[in-house]
Design an enzyme around this catalytic site. Structure first.
Site, PDB file in Angstrom:
ATOM      1  N   HIS A   5       0.828  -1.211   0.000  1.00  0.00           N
ATOM      2  CA  HIS A   5       0.000   0.000   0.000  1.00  0.00           C
ATOM      3  C   HIS A   5       0.867   1.269   0.000  1.00  0.00           C
ATOM      4  O   HIS A   5       0.506   2.268   0.610  1.00  0.00           O
ATOM      5  CB  HIS A   5      -0.981   0.012   1.184  1.00  0.00           C
ATOM      6  CG  HIS A   5      -2.175  -0.875   0.948  1.00  0.00           C
ATOM      7  ND1 HIS A   5      -3.256  -0.481   0.183  1.00  0.00           N
ATOM      8  CD2 HIS A   5      -2.436  -2.137   1.349  1.00  0.00           C
ATOM      9  CE1 HIS A   5      -4.138  -1.478   0.141  1.00  0.00           C
ATOM     10  NE2 HIS A   5      -3.664  -2.483   0.823  1.00  0.00           N
TER      11      HIS A   5
ATOM     12  N   ASP B 257       2.643   1.957  -3.206  1.00  0.00           N
ATOM     13  CA  ASP B 257       2.924   2.341  -4.605  1.00  0.00           C
ATOM     14  C   ASP B 257       2.176   3.615  -4.975  1.00  0.00           C
ATOM     15  O   ASP B 257       2.730   4.495  -5.645  1.00  0.00           O
ATOM     16  CB  ASP B 257       2.654   1.195  -5.598  1.00  0.00           C
ATOM     17  CG  ASP B 257       1.235   0.664  -5.636  1.00  0.00           C
ATOM     18  OD1 ASP B 257       0.431   0.954  -4.710  1.00  0.00           O
ATOM     19  OD2 ASP B 257       0.909  -0.065  -6.608  1.00  0.00           O
TER      20      ASP B 257
ATOM     21  N   SER C 247      -4.007 -11.489 -10.549  1.00  0.00           N
ATOM     22  CA  SER C 247      -4.542 -12.169 -11.728  1.00  0.00           C
ATOM     23  C   SER C 247      -5.052 -11.135 -12.731  1.00  0.00           C
ATOM     24  O   SER C 247      -4.964 -11.341 -13.946  1.00  0.00           O
ATOM     25  CB  SER C 247      -5.652 -13.136 -11.340  1.00  0.00           C
ATOM     26  OG  SER C 247      -6.638 -12.473 -10.578  1.00  0.00           O
TER      27      SER C 247
ATOM     28  N   ASP D  78       1.619  -3.690  -9.705  1.00  0.00           N
ATOM     29  CA  ASP D  78       1.321  -5.012 -10.260  1.00  0.00           C
ATOM     30  C   ASP D  78       1.710  -5.102 -11.734  1.00  0.00           C
ATOM     31  O   ASP D  78       2.354  -6.054 -12.177  1.00  0.00           O
ATOM     32  CB  ASP D  78      -0.177  -5.330 -10.101  1.00  0.00           C
ATOM     33  CG  ASP D  78      -0.624  -5.235  -8.652  1.00  0.00           C
ATOM     34  OD1 ASP D  78       0.250  -5.230  -7.765  1.00  0.00           O
ATOM     35  OD2 ASP D  78      -1.841  -5.136  -8.411  1.00  0.00           O
TER      36      ASP D  78
HETATM   37  C1  GLA Z   1      -3.246  -3.938  -5.152  1.00  0.00           C
HETATM   38  C2  GLA Z   1      -2.998  -2.798  -6.139  1.00  0.00           C
HETATM   39  C3  GLA Z   1      -1.523  -2.353  -6.114  1.00  0.00           C
HETATM   40  C4  GLA Z   1      -1.060  -2.064  -4.686  1.00  0.00           C
HETATM   41  C5  GLA Z   1      -1.445  -3.212  -3.748  1.00  0.00           C
HETATM   42  C6  GLA Z   1      -1.138  -2.918  -2.306  1.00  0.00           C
HETATM   43  O1  GLA Z   1      -2.553  -5.078  -5.548  1.00  0.00           O
HETATM   44  O2  GLA Z   1      -3.327  -3.216  -7.449  1.00  0.00           O
HETATM   45  O3  GLA Z   1      -1.357  -1.223  -6.941  1.00  0.00           O
HETATM   46  O4  GLA Z   1      -1.550  -0.840  -4.239  1.00  0.00           O
HETATM   47  O5  GLA Z   1      -2.828  -3.539  -3.846  1.00  0.00           O
HETATM   48  O6  GLA Z   1       0.233  -2.794  -2.105  1.00  0.00           O
END
Ligand code: GLA
Length: 370
Positions: free
Chosen positions: A24, A26, A116, A161
């Site tokens: 949490h 990014d 996914s 991601d």
């Molecule tokens: C999800 C979001 C990412 C990131 C994570 C938490 O995977 O897609 O961008 O914020 O939660 O780290």
């Protein structure tokens, strides 16, 4: 990636990811440390001579048809949004794909916090590159996939991601600076394995809470007069305590601490200091549970149980939270026994069989002609 358009049936595989630490942060311009895993979304693609896209997945009996003659629109809470959003993004980027059929298959659990959706987006963008005979480049591709998730799936995710999938490097986690968008590959270290265990639950809070946390972080940054919480260091938190209400202070404390933990974890790995690496994973989980309030009883239980299993160096929730998976760093010798012991303890305590796997850091998207 071939320079020529592919006109015969082909398969694209894109990996999921697990985040080792940096959760949490990014969307707060921080540092994250994800790696691609040996679990994939696969698209079996057959080009068509017309302008129609036919989509099928084993998880639903319907065939979805998209008409490329018109702009594509999002459908309410539908899995095809990830694909439609990427097609639109590619068209905006100047790639004009022909019609195609695609069967979606996955060895990656959906909704388990292992990206996914990013894997499906990146697989789609890679298929369109192949159909058009043009490469977007990994950064542009990742940003386009993130935009598809915002605009078509309605999830205001950060960049982690899609970057983790597009830039994946075998044997390495990626230390991604989300502000500079720069990546330093981090070798995992000798004698270590990464274990992923699915808690088997997904709490419904997940959807709205993600957007709420994002909004809380920008409100905290705004009240403190900084562009993002990345601009703060832990020593600034005393002053922040006078300016923020308790809930926003707790969110800021997680973000600022978590951003500092990422380079500390990378240094611990480089020094082979397993004790320090394990402590940082435990602190990360505690902070996500208490200050960021994105954990749940099942994830907390797995982390508590992991602390008593020999060979497990550290364990924390991974991904967005409210269920999904934990990630653990384990000693390579005896890794399977450690995994079995943890899964058995979880089954005894909760009656849930947690799906688990050990994984190396995997490669990024790949195209093979059938
Ligand atoms: C999800 C979001 C990412 C990131 C994570 C938490 O995977 O897609 O961008 O914020 O939660 O780290």
């Amino acid at each position: 990636m071939p320079a020529d358009r592919i006109t015969v049936p082909f398969t694209v595989a894109a990996p999921g990811r697990v985040n080792l630490i940096g959760e949490h942060v990014d969307y707060n311009d921080g540092f994250v440390l994800p790696m691609a895993i040996e679990r994939h979304v696969r698209l079996r693609v057959r080009p068509r001579p017309d302008r129609r896209v036919l989509l099928r997945t084993g998880r639903s009996p319907e065939t979805v048809t998209l008409d490329l003659a018109a702009p594509l629109e999002p459908r309410r809470r539908h899995w095809s949004n990830y694909i439609a959003g990427v097609i639109e993004g590619c068209r905006r980027a100047g790639l004009d794909p022909p019609g195609f059929e695609a069967d979606v298959e996955a060895t990656l659990p959906a909704g388990g916090g292992l990206s996914s959706s990013a894997a499906l987006e990146v697989a789609t963008a890679t298929a369109i590159e192949a159909l058009c005979g043009r490469e977007l480049g990994p950064e542009r591709k990742a940003l386009l996939c993130q935009a598809a998730e915002h605009e078509f799936a309605g999830v205001p995710c950060g960049i982690m991601d899609q970057f983790a999938v597009c830039f994946a490097m075998p044997g390495h986690a990626l230390c991604l600076d989300c502000r500079a968008r720069s990546i330093v590959p981090v070798p995992l270290g000798q004698g270590l394995r990464v274990l992923v265990i699915n808690s088997g639950v997904k709490h419904s809070l997940a959807d709205g809470a993600y957007a709420t946390r994002r909004a809380e972080c920008s409100e905290a940054a705004g009240r403190l007069g900084v562009a993002s919480l990345r601009d703060l260091v832990p020593a600034d938190l005393d002053a922040a305590a006078r300016l923020l209400p308790p809930n926003l202070l707790a969110r800021a404390r997680h973000v600022v601490g978590e951003i500092a933990r990422v380079p500390a974890f990378v240094a611990a790995l480089a020094a082979g200091d397993r004790g320090a690496a394990g402590d940082l994973l435990a602190e990360s989980h505690r902070s996500l549970a208490l200050d960021y309030a994105v954990s749940c009883p099942e994830l907390d239980l797995l982390v508590d149980l992991a602390a008593g299993v020999p060979g497990i160096i550290g364990c924390r929730m991974t991904g967005g939270g409210f269920g999904g998976c934990v990630v653990a760093l384990v000693e390579e010798d005896g890794a399977v026994e450690a995994a079995r012991a943890l899964v058995a303890a979880y089954r005894d305590a909760r009656g849930i069989d947690g799906e688990w796997f050990l994984t190396a850091a995997a490669a990024g998207p790949a195209v093979t002609v059938d």
